[in-house]
Design a protein around this motif. Structure first.
Motif, short mmCIF file in Angstrom:
data_model
loop_
_atom_site.label_atom_id
_atom_site.label_comp_id
_atom_site.label_asym_id
_atom_site.label_seq_id
_atom_site.Cartn_x
_atom_site.Cartn_y
_atom_site.Cartn_z
N GLU A 471 0.84 -1.19 0.00
CA GLU A 471 0.00 0.00 0.00
C GLU A 471 0.88 1.25 0.00
N PRO A 472 0.66 2.18 -0.94
CA PRO A 472 1.45 3.41 -0.92
C PRO A 472 1.09 4.28 0.28
N THR A 473 2.03 5.05 0.75
CA THR A 473 1.72 6.06 1.75
C THR A 473 1.08 7.25 1.06
N ALA A 474 0.28 8.00 1.79
CA ALA A 474 -0.37 9.18 1.24
C ALA A 474 0.07 10.40 2.02
N THR A 475 0.45 11.43 1.33
CA THR A 475 0.85 12.68 1.98
C THR A 475 -0.34 13.21 2.79
N GLY A 476 -0.19 13.28 4.09
CA GLY A 476 -1.29 13.72 4.94
C GLY A 476 -2.26 12.63 5.31
N GLY A 477 -2.06 11.41 4.82
CA GLY A 477 -2.92 10.29 5.17
C GLY A 477 -4.12 10.15 4.25
N TYR A 478 -4.65 8.93 4.19
CA TYR A 478 -5.85 8.67 3.40
C TYR A 478 -7.09 9.17 4.14
N GLY A 479 -8.09 9.58 3.36
CA GLY A 479 -9.34 9.97 3.99
C GLY A 479 -10.18 8.78 4.38
N ALA A 480 -10.02 7.67 3.66
CA ALA A 480 -10.78 6.45 3.95
C ALA A 480 -10.02 5.26 3.40
N ALA A 481 -10.31 4.10 3.98
CA ALA A 481 -9.75 2.83 3.49
C ALA A 481 -10.87 1.81 3.45
N LEU A 482 -10.95 1.05 2.37
CA LEU A 482 -11.95 0.01 2.21
C LEU A 482 -11.22 -1.32 2.13
N LEU A 483 -11.54 -2.25 3.02
CA LEU A 483 -10.89 -3.55 3.09
C LEU A 483 -11.85 -4.58 2.55
N LEU A 484 -11.56 -5.09 1.34
CA LEU A 484 -12.49 -5.95 0.61
C LEU A 484 -12.15 -7.43 0.75
N ASP A 485 -13.13 -8.25 0.39
CA ASP A 485 -12.96 -9.70 0.28
C ASP A 485 -12.28 -10.29 1.52
N SER A 486 -12.80 -9.93 2.68
CA SER A 486 -12.21 -10.41 3.93
C SER A 486 -12.24 -11.92 4.04
N TRP A 487 -13.22 -12.56 3.42
CA TRP A 487 -13.32 -14.02 3.49
C TRP A 487 -12.11 -14.70 2.86
N ALA A 488 -11.49 -14.04 1.87
CA ALA A 488 -10.33 -14.63 1.22
C ALA A 488 -9.14 -14.72 2.17
#
Length: 654
Positions: A471-488
């Motif tokens: 995952e790339p870093t974001a200057t100032g941080g991400y506004g949101a993160a979505l974590l998909l396909d947790s079952w995998a």
């Protein structure tokens, strides 16, 4: 002498006569060549004596390869300990510990370096460590040269390279060396960039497998000769001959890349802890999440907790929301159906994009469609040549491709029902990026994974689709993160599935801004799952404690020690018959070799391979390793059986 031989029954010292003309160079720790059973082999001088207890005729040392003492006393002790811990041979461990010689590099004179400054003006600012309970005391212990050992839980949004560099600078300024081990090259680069701002660049060395033979050996020699005081590297760097070692650091010890895939299969965390114990130095095991192994060290008192209080954690952590992938929600929102996301997750992403912030989307698998199944009976689609899983590499691909042998499968037909229709089992990062591009028209979509890794993204509206660990870093941080396909991740039949899933989730969530800054993390999973609850509460220590307690109940590492014996059933039985196993011990199996496990080297492809597990209490690990090491030597000397692979506490048992 210790000849570097490949067979276990010859893992012992041999006496040789040293010619007078080579006596000055043939000192303990140097590389030599000796004749063994009629052929020249590489060896290391371990000790010089004036007499021998060998009753027969001694051979002569053939050649001193180099007068450089590459095997130091401390590294030799570590090699012995690792071989004993993992039931391996010292020759195998030495191949990991000492890199191949590069003659032209060795002959070059070392650079002239200025003496290290040691003034109070050069002391780094370590005030940020005060955010952790016991952090200031840990830094003070490093300054005083005490052997403080801690399991460090980094706060969300923490600049872990900066914190580690501060601890390293304090140790270097006190006149001692530092060894920092991280999972991959990206982490090496990030830590190196932070370290050279606090420690003289000429005293910092980065070691990794990506370096060429000459450059790696040049840097390794600078460590051996005492020029480098801070060594940063991947798993093999844990053996680096750092002089006057004062601190050993391991970051993100749950990463699989820290486990050596070559015999005797040591884990960098365990080697680092052996080293810290031998030389009585400080140790720091850090990460956003925590493994059961680190929790066991804390519970035993060998290390102490280095964690922030809950109030500071609540201020730094993003808001975490768990949502089930609701078909009802997708029916109401066409964009949600297109992107395979619940409406609430889409709303969080839209809000972050509207505020001008990037959004991170974590997908467990790279590629387009990495796994296919029959559209009628749901059987996994497999290659006709090697039975490997079939995947779809791109949207316009003419056919499926085997992920094992690489063969194209242009005409698909199910082996069970004969149907020629297929469906996606797992959606990869590229396919997800394509779907999100349709769900967010006009917003740029960036993918990071495989060979195309993005290091950093600016603070502007963008959707970043990444696989875990890149995952790339974001200057100032991400506004949101979505974590998909947790079952995998959570659905894998693996001892460490829950632990590894939480580690991947927290690594991504740590890149998101705090709750006060509007940061939101949406995990598409059932909220009642313990791993999901640990993420919502941001409680890696509690999760690690529960994981350790559950392993105590069922008898799995690190509560016990387990040896996995892989080989032909007759060879495994013969090995166990000659092994004097410690008591109590328990035999489990045999079973077929687990799916995904490599066949032992040297076993013909037409022979069946099974796995037998041997379980002993926690205090019987060394005795178990010694018994299997001795039995392997006996079987090796007989030459009548196929080789058996012995792994102590493997990451993946079955």
């Amino acid at each position: 002498m210790l000849p570097i031989l490949t067979v276990p029954h010859l893992d012992r010292e041999f006496d040789y006569l040293v010619p007078s003309e080579q006596s000055d160079d043939a000192q303990p720790g140097v590389r030599v060549r000796v004749r063994f059973h009629g052929r020249l082999v590489d060896a290391f001088v371990l000790e010089r004596r004036s007499e021998t207890d060998h009753v027969g005729k001694l051979g002569w040392l053939e050649k001193v390869v180099s007068a450089e003492r590459v095997l130091t006393h401390d590294v030799r002790r570590l090699v012995d300990a690792v071989a004993a811990r993992y039931a391996g041979t010292r020759a195998d461990v030495l191949r990991l510990a000492v890199p191949p010689r590069h003659a032209s590099v060795e002959k070059k004179p070392p650079p002239q370096l200025e003496p290290l400054a040691n003034s109070a003006a050069d002391a780094p600012d370590t005030s940020d460590w005060s955010a952790y309970g016991g952090g200031a005391q840990f830094i003070a212990a490093l300054h005083d040269g005490r052997a403080a050992r801690a399991g460090w839980q980094a706060l969300p949004g923490e600049s872990w390279p900066q914190r580690i560099s501060e601890a390293a600078a304090v140790t270097v300024n006190s006149g001692r060396g530092v060894l920092a081990v991280v999972p991959d090259q990206r982490d090496v680069d990030r830590l190196y960039a932070a370290a050279v701002t606090l420690v003289d660049e000429s005293r910092v060395v980065a070691l990794s497998a990506g370096l060429g033979p000459a450059e790696r050996y040049r840097r390794w020699l600078s460590v051996l000769r005492g020029d480098a005081r801070l060594v940063i590297g991947t798993r093999s760097a844990v053996f680096a001959p750092v002089a006057e070692l004062g601190l050993v650091v391991v970051w993100d010890d749950g990463d699989d890349s820290l486990a050596e895939p070559r015999a005797p299969y040591p884990h960098a965390r365990e080697v680092a802890m052996l080293r810290a114990h031998q030389v009585r130095c400080a140790a720091l095991l850090g990460g956003y999440a925590r493994t059961a192994e680190v929790q066991a060290l804390v519970r035993s008192g060998w290390a102490h907790d280095l964690a922030a209080p809950r109030q500071a954690l609540r201020m730094r952590a993003p808001r975490v929301v768990a949502l089930e992938d609701s078909a009802y929600a997708q029916q109401r929102d066409p964009a949600a159906r297109t992107a395979r996301l619940p409406s609430v997750a889409l709303d969080a992403a839209r809000a972050a994009l509207a505020a001008g912030s990037p959004v991170l989307v974590q997908v467990p698998r790279r590629g387009y469609v990495p796994a296919l199944a029959c559209g009628r009976c749901r059987s996994i689609a497999r290659c006709r040549h090697c039975t490997g899983p079939l995947s779809l590499p791109a949207r316009d691909a003419p056919g499926a491709v085997c992920r094992w042998c690489g063969r194209d499968e242009l005409a698909l037909s199910c082996a069970r029902c004969g149907s020629d229709t297929v469906r996606a089992v797992v959606i990869g990062a590229r396919r997800t990026a394509e779907e999100l591009g349709r769900a967010f028209p006009g917003v740029s979509v960036i993918t990071s994974g495989g060979d195309d890794v993005v290091e950093c993204v600016p603070q502007r509206p963008a959707v970043v689709v990444a696989t875990p660990g890149v995952e790339p870093t974001a200057t100032g941080g991400y506004g949101a993160a979505l974590l998909l396909d947790s079952w995998a991740l959570l659905g894998r039949q693996d001892l460490r599935a829950a632990e590894d899933t939480l580690r991947r989730w927290m690594a991504a969530a740590a890149l998101v801004r705090s709750r006060a800054g509007g940061g939101v993390v949406v995990v598409v999973a059932e909220s009642a799952l313990p791993t999901v609850q640990a993420l919502i509460r941001w409680d890696p220590i509690g999760h690690a404690q529960v994981e350790l307690d559950s392993r105590d109940e069922v008898g799995l590492p690190p509560a016990v020690h387990i040896a996995a014996l892989d080989g032909v059933p007759a060879a495994v039985s013969a090995l166990l018959a000659s092994a004097e196993l410690p008591q109590p011990s328990e035999k489990i199996g045999p079973v077929e070799l687990p799916v995904g496990a490599r066949r032992p080297p040297g076993v013909p492809a037409d022979l069946q391979v099974s796995r037998m597990l041997i379980r002993v209490p926690r205090d019987g690990g060394l005795a178990l390793a010694a018994a299997l090491r001795k039995a392997s030597a006996i079987q090796s000397a007989r030459h009548d059986r196929e080789p058996v692979r012995v792994q102590i506490d493997p990451l993946h048992i079955g």
